[in-house]
Design a protein around this motif. Structure first.
Motif, short mmCIF file in Angstrom:
data_model
loop_
_atom_site.label_atom_id
_atom_site.label_comp_id
_atom_site.label_asym_id
_atom_site.label_seq_id
_atom_site.Cartn_x
_atom_site.Cartn_y
_atom_site.Cartn_z
N ASP A 91 54.93 66.57 62.19
CA ASP A 91 56.05 66.49 63.12
C ASP A 91 57.37 66.19 62.42
OD1 ASP A 91 54.71 67.01 65.64
OD2 ASP A 91 53.68 65.12 65.34
N SER A 137 60.77 67.48 60.34
CA SER A 137 61.62 68.64 60.59
C SER A 137 61.59 69.60 59.40
CB SER A 137 63.07 68.18 60.85
OG SER A 137 63.64 67.64 59.66
N ASP A 149 66.37 74.63 60.99
CA ASP A 149 66.30 73.30 60.39
C ASP A 149 65.86 72.23 61.37
OD1 ASP A 149 67.06 74.34 57.99
OD2 ASP A 149 69.13 73.64 58.06
N ASP A 150 66.22 72.37 62.66
CA ASP A 150 65.91 71.31 63.62
C ASP A 150 64.50 71.41 64.19
OD1 ASP A 150 66.39 73.64 64.98
OD2 ASP A 150 67.58 72.74 66.58
N THR A 205 60.39 71.19 64.24
CA THR A 205 59.33 70.49 63.52
C THR A 205 58.43 71.53 62.87
OG1 THR A 205 57.82 70.48 65.42
CG2 THR A 205 59.37 68.62 65.21
N GLU A 242 63.74 68.34 56.61
CA GLU A 242 63.09 67.36 55.74
C GLU A 242 62.17 68.05 54.74
OE1 GLU A 242 62.70 63.38 58.51
OE2 GLU A 242 61.44 65.10 59.02
#
Length: 291
Positions: free
Chosen positions: A86, A88, A117-118, A120, A91
């Motif tokens: 979960d 992103s 990018d946003d 998950t 990340e």
């Protein structure tokens, strides 16, 4: 017997033979002695009892997020990744920057189409043992393009300031004078659209032959297809893209792919639908367009 009794005195202990134990200790002292062993046992039991509430809270704090194992492919090299399901996509990009050396801003992750990018990892469609394609250029490659030789930049500036528009130059007129190809895709002026899921076809090259453009982001390639053959170009080999609207037909552009250091190394494509020009530049050059 009377003599012995008077020698020991007339104490309670002498009068009551049951008041002494065999070792001579008064019985009352033993009766009043605290039960030390009983209290000690109770304290040990209390100290050893587990604290249920603390154990439960600690287990909640230390809970490990669900992980997913998958493979990231970059430049034909496979990297086995284990990451929080979960987390992103942004990340994940930060993690891949350390592994592959590609800056986050220059990364494109292909999972089921382009991953935002946003999202998950779960929402983006990453699954256990799945494959993710990383498209992008390392910082050294980006800097090499950014610090191109001075003469190339001067040549480009000179061509933009002093030369006449592309569509009226003799070298291009011999192709454009043939008119709009009958099977070219419709062009739309003043509109920006994403690339269609099919190749761009019906356009012409500098020889007047039909050419189609097929974008392969998962392989970091652009395929230039003609009747004779298909050239598979690495997107990193395309240094820049030049385009101009065609006079009197602004819904189409002339587009030049810079494959080398001089104008002679441009690959020209004619009658490119105007609405796809920006999407072509984004797909090929990404965020590092310095020219």
């Amino acid at each position: 017997m009377e003599y012995i009794a008077s020698e020991k005195g007339d104490s309670t202990e002498n009068r009551d033979p049951n008041s002494l134990v065999s070792n001579g200790t008064p019985k009352t002292a033993i009766d009043n002695k605290p039960n030390v062993d009983s209290e000690k046992t109770h304290m040990e039991a209390t100290e050893s009892a587990p604290c249920t509430s603390e154990s439960t809270e600690e287990s909640e704090v230390c809970e490990i997020p669900e992980q997913v194992e998958f493979t990231v492919v970059f430049n034909k090299v496979k990297h086995d990744i284990t990451f929080a399901y979960d987390a992103s996509v942004l990340e994940l990009k930060a993690h891949l920057e350390r592994i592959c050396g590609v800056p986050q801003s220059a990364q494109k992750l292909i999972i089921k189409g382009m991953a935002r990018d946003d999202m998950t990892l779960r929402k983006a469609g990453i699954v256990k043992s799945g494959k993710v394609m990383l498209v992008g250029s390392k910082m050294d490659d980006i800097l090499a393009v950014k610090s191109a030789p001075k003469e190339i930049l001067e040549e480009k500036a000179s061509s933009q300031s002093s030369k006449e528009p592309l569509s009226i130059q003799k070298i291009h007129r011999k192709v454009l004078d043939k008119g709009i190809p009958p099977d070219v895709m419709p062009g739309i002026k003043g509109v920006k659209e994403p690339l269609p899921p099919i190749p761009l076809s019906g356009m012409l090259n500098k020889h007047g032959g039909k050419v189609r453009l097929t974008f392969k982001p998962e392989q970091d390639q652009l395929w230039l297809g003609t009747k004779e053959r298909t050239e598979k170009l690495a997107m990193t080999s395309i240094k820049s893209i030049t385009s101009e609207p065609i006079k009197d037909h602004e819904e189409y552009h002339i587009m030049g792919l810079q494959l080398g250091p001089t104008e002679a190394s441009r690959y020209w494509v004619y009658w490119v639908p105007a609405q796809y020009i920006e999407a072509i530049k984004d797909a090929v050059l990404g965020v590092w367009q310095f020219f």
